[in-house]
Design a protein around this motif. Structure first.
Motif, PDB file in Angstrom:
ATOM      1  N   LYS A  74      12.549  -2.315 -79.699  1.00  0.00           N
ATOM      2  CA  LYS A  74      11.339  -2.480 -78.887  1.00  0.00           C
ATOM      3  C   LYS A  74      10.064  -2.103 -79.647  1.00  0.00           C
ATOM      4  N   PHE A  75      10.213  -1.477 -80.818  1.00  0.00           N
ATOM      5  CA  PHE A  75       9.053  -1.131 -81.632  1.00  0.00           C
ATOM      6  C   PHE A  75       8.813  -2.112 -82.779  1.00  0.00           C
ATOM      7  N   HIS A  76       9.707  -3.103 -82.948  1.00  0.00           N
ATOM      8  CA  HIS A  76       9.577  -4.031 -84.069  1.00  0.00           C
ATOM      9  C   HIS A  76       8.248  -4.775 -84.055  1.00  0.00           C
ATOM     10  N   VAL A  79       5.202  -2.368 -85.021  1.00  0.00           N
ATOM     11  CA  VAL A  79       5.267  -1.854 -86.387  1.00  0.00           C
ATOM     12  C   VAL A  79       5.172  -2.989 -87.405  1.00  0.00           C
ATOM     13  N   ALA A  80       5.958  -4.046 -87.198  1.00  0.00           N
ATOM     14  CA  ALA A  80       5.943  -5.166 -88.142  1.00  0.00           C
ATOM     15  C   ALA A  80       4.578  -5.849 -88.170  1.00  0.00           C
ATOM     16  N   SER A  81       3.929  -5.938 -87.015  1.00  0.00           N
ATOM     17  CA  SER A  81       2.593  -6.545 -86.974  1.00  0.00           C
ATOM     18  C   SER A  81       1.614  -5.754 -87.840  1.00  0.00           C
ATOM     19  N   PRO A  95      17.798  -7.049 -84.263  1.00  0.00           N
ATOM     20  CA  PRO A  95      17.231  -8.390 -84.135  1.00  0.00           C
ATOM     21  C   PRO A  95      15.762  -8.361 -84.513  1.00  0.00           C
ATOM     22  N   LEU A  96      15.164  -9.528 -84.676  1.00  0.00           N
ATOM     23  CA  LEU A  96      13.779  -9.581 -85.124  1.00  0.00           C
ATOM     24  C   LEU A  96      12.850  -8.818 -84.187  1.00  0.00           C
ATOM     25  N   ALA A  97      13.082  -8.925 -82.884  1.00  0.00           N
ATOM     26  CA  ALA A  97      12.204  -8.263 -81.912  1.00  0.00           C
ATOM     27  C   ALA A  97      12.998  -7.947 -80.648  1.00  0.00           C
ATOM     28  N   ASN A  98      12.294  -7.685 -79.564  1.00  0.00           N
ATOM     29  CA  ASN A  98      12.984  -7.321 -78.321  1.00  0.00           C
ATOM     30  C   ASN A  98      12.892  -8.414 -77.275  1.00  0.00           C
ATOM     31  N   ALA A 164      20.307   7.092 -77.465  1.00  0.00           N
ATOM     32  CA  ALA A 164      20.006   6.518 -76.155  1.00  0.00           C
ATOM     33  C   ALA A 164      19.751   5.018 -76.210  1.00  0.00           C
ATOM     34  N   TRP A 165      19.034   4.533 -77.228  1.00  0.00           N
ATOM     35  CA  TRP A 165      18.636   3.122 -77.199  1.00  0.00           C
ATOM     36  C   TRP A 165      19.802   2.174 -77.481  1.00  0.00           C
ATOM     37  N   VAL A 166      20.770   2.581 -78.292  1.00  0.00           N
ATOM     38  CA  VAL A 166      21.923   1.720 -78.582  1.00  0.00           C
ATOM     39  C   VAL A 166      22.776   1.523 -77.329  1.00  0.00           C
ATOM     40  N   ALA A 167      22.727   2.503 -76.423  1.00  0.00           N
ATOM     41  CA  ALA A 167      23.504   2.430 -75.183  1.00  0.00           C
ATOM     42  C   ALA A 167      22.749   1.751 -74.050  1.00  0.00           C
ATOM     43  N   SER A 168      21.485   1.419 -74.262  1.00  0.00           N
ATOM     44  CA  SER A 168      20.651   0.955 -73.152  1.00  0.00           C
ATOM     45  C   SER A 168      20.669  -0.555 -72.967  1.00  0.00           C
TER      46      SER A 168
END
Length: 314
Positions: A74-76, A79-81, A95-98, A164-168
């Motif tokens: 969710k931060f890609h 940060v990438a921008s 993945p590339l983004a969310n 937490a995020w891998v399980a969400s």
């Protein structure tokens, strides 16, 4: 020397650091992580390089040629921008983004920036998966009848992956974490694919990721693709990417093992062609130097994201 910055120093981000370190034309110039202790510990291990907890400060204060973005999905976009605005070459975790919309935005930004934009899809460089692709192209299975992806996990997240995020449901689950690798391989080896039907199940916890999926996709020639995923089940972890044809069967098991057989034979292990082994880091250096390179770019990431999001939404 190509100066590299790493943003995100969790289990995934740490994996490529050794590859960057060992390459004679690369130097890790700065690291960044929201967890201060992890950022400073990693920087110390790398010889006392600059450490940051804010990626924007890292981008402002450090001369960088390449940035590896290894933060949660969710931060890609954010940060990438920020990396692309600076005109810096970028390697992004999958993945590339969310979302598909975010992925499309990053693809356009990367193309407009005119920089090398790459995804970390390691299957494209391993002997097992490259041998799988080679055998398919050499018609090992004959006329393709079906492709199947099996993803079975006794526990999700896996023991080494407890966060937490891998399980969400929001930005995790094995369809995203594991499935996207094989979606990309499916598209690369067999061509465009269309989602036809998805049955996905979730546990009672409304924030938790999927615990079962059964999906049918279709290749452009009409060949069906079956995705069978389950977690929290008895047994051992099993990941199998299998092509069934009218002359043989071929599988890539648990990321690197090959097995297969011809019609009328018993299925058994096949040897991977180790000479096909390649290196993502080597190819990044080549691409940055303007040489021919094997790079899975943001366009491929965007294509995979389109299928991924259809599967995750059911």
């Amino acid at each position: 020397m190509i100066k590299v910055g790493v943003i995100g120093l969790g289990a995934i981000g740490q994996r490529l650091i050794k590859g960057f370190q060992e390459h004679p034309e690369m130097e890790i110039a700065a690291v960044c992580d929201a967890m201060e202790s992890r950022a400073y510990e990693t920087a110390a291990e790398l010889g006392g390089i600059p450490a940051f907890t804010n990626h924007q400060k890292m981008l402002e204060k450090t001369q960088l040629d390449l940035v590896y973005v290894a933060v949660p999905p969710k931060f890609h976009l954010a940060v990438a921008s920020d990396v692309l605005v600076k005109g810096i070459h970028i390697l992004c975790e999958k993945p590339l983004a969310n979302s598909v919309e975010e992925a499309k935005s990053l693809l356009k930004q990367a193309q407009d920036a005119g920089v090398v934009h790459a995804m970390n899809f390691p299957l494209n460089y391993s002997a097992g998966s490259k041998t799988f692709e080679k055998l398919i192209k050499e018609n090992y299975v004959g006329k393709l009848r079906r492709v199947q992806l099996k993803m079975h996990f006794p526990q999700w997240p896996r023991p080494w992956q407890q966060n937490a995020w891998v399980a969400s449901k929001e930005q995790g689950g094995y369809v995203l974490e594991v499935g996207v690798h094989f979606i990309q391989q499916l598209q690369k080896i067999f061509g465009p694919v269309e989602v036809k039907d998805v049955q996905i199940q979730f546990p009672e916890d409304p924030h938790a990721s999927e615990n079962a999926i059964l999906a049918i996709l279709e290749l452009s020639d009409g060949t069906l693709v079956l995705i069978d995923g389950m977690s929290q089940i008895a047994g051992k972890e099993e990941i199998a990417f299998t092509a069934y044809g009218d002359e043989g069967t071929l599988s890539l098991l648990n990321w690197g093992q090959l097995e297969g057989c011809k019609l009328g034979e018993e299925i058994g292990p096949l040897e991977a062609d180790e000479s096909l082994t390649d290196s993502l880091v080597d190819n990044l250096v080549k691409a940055i130097k303007g040489e021919e390179a094997t790079i899975i770019d943001f366009a491929a990431g965007y294509e995979a994201q389109g299928i991924l999001e259809q599967l995750r939404k059911g």
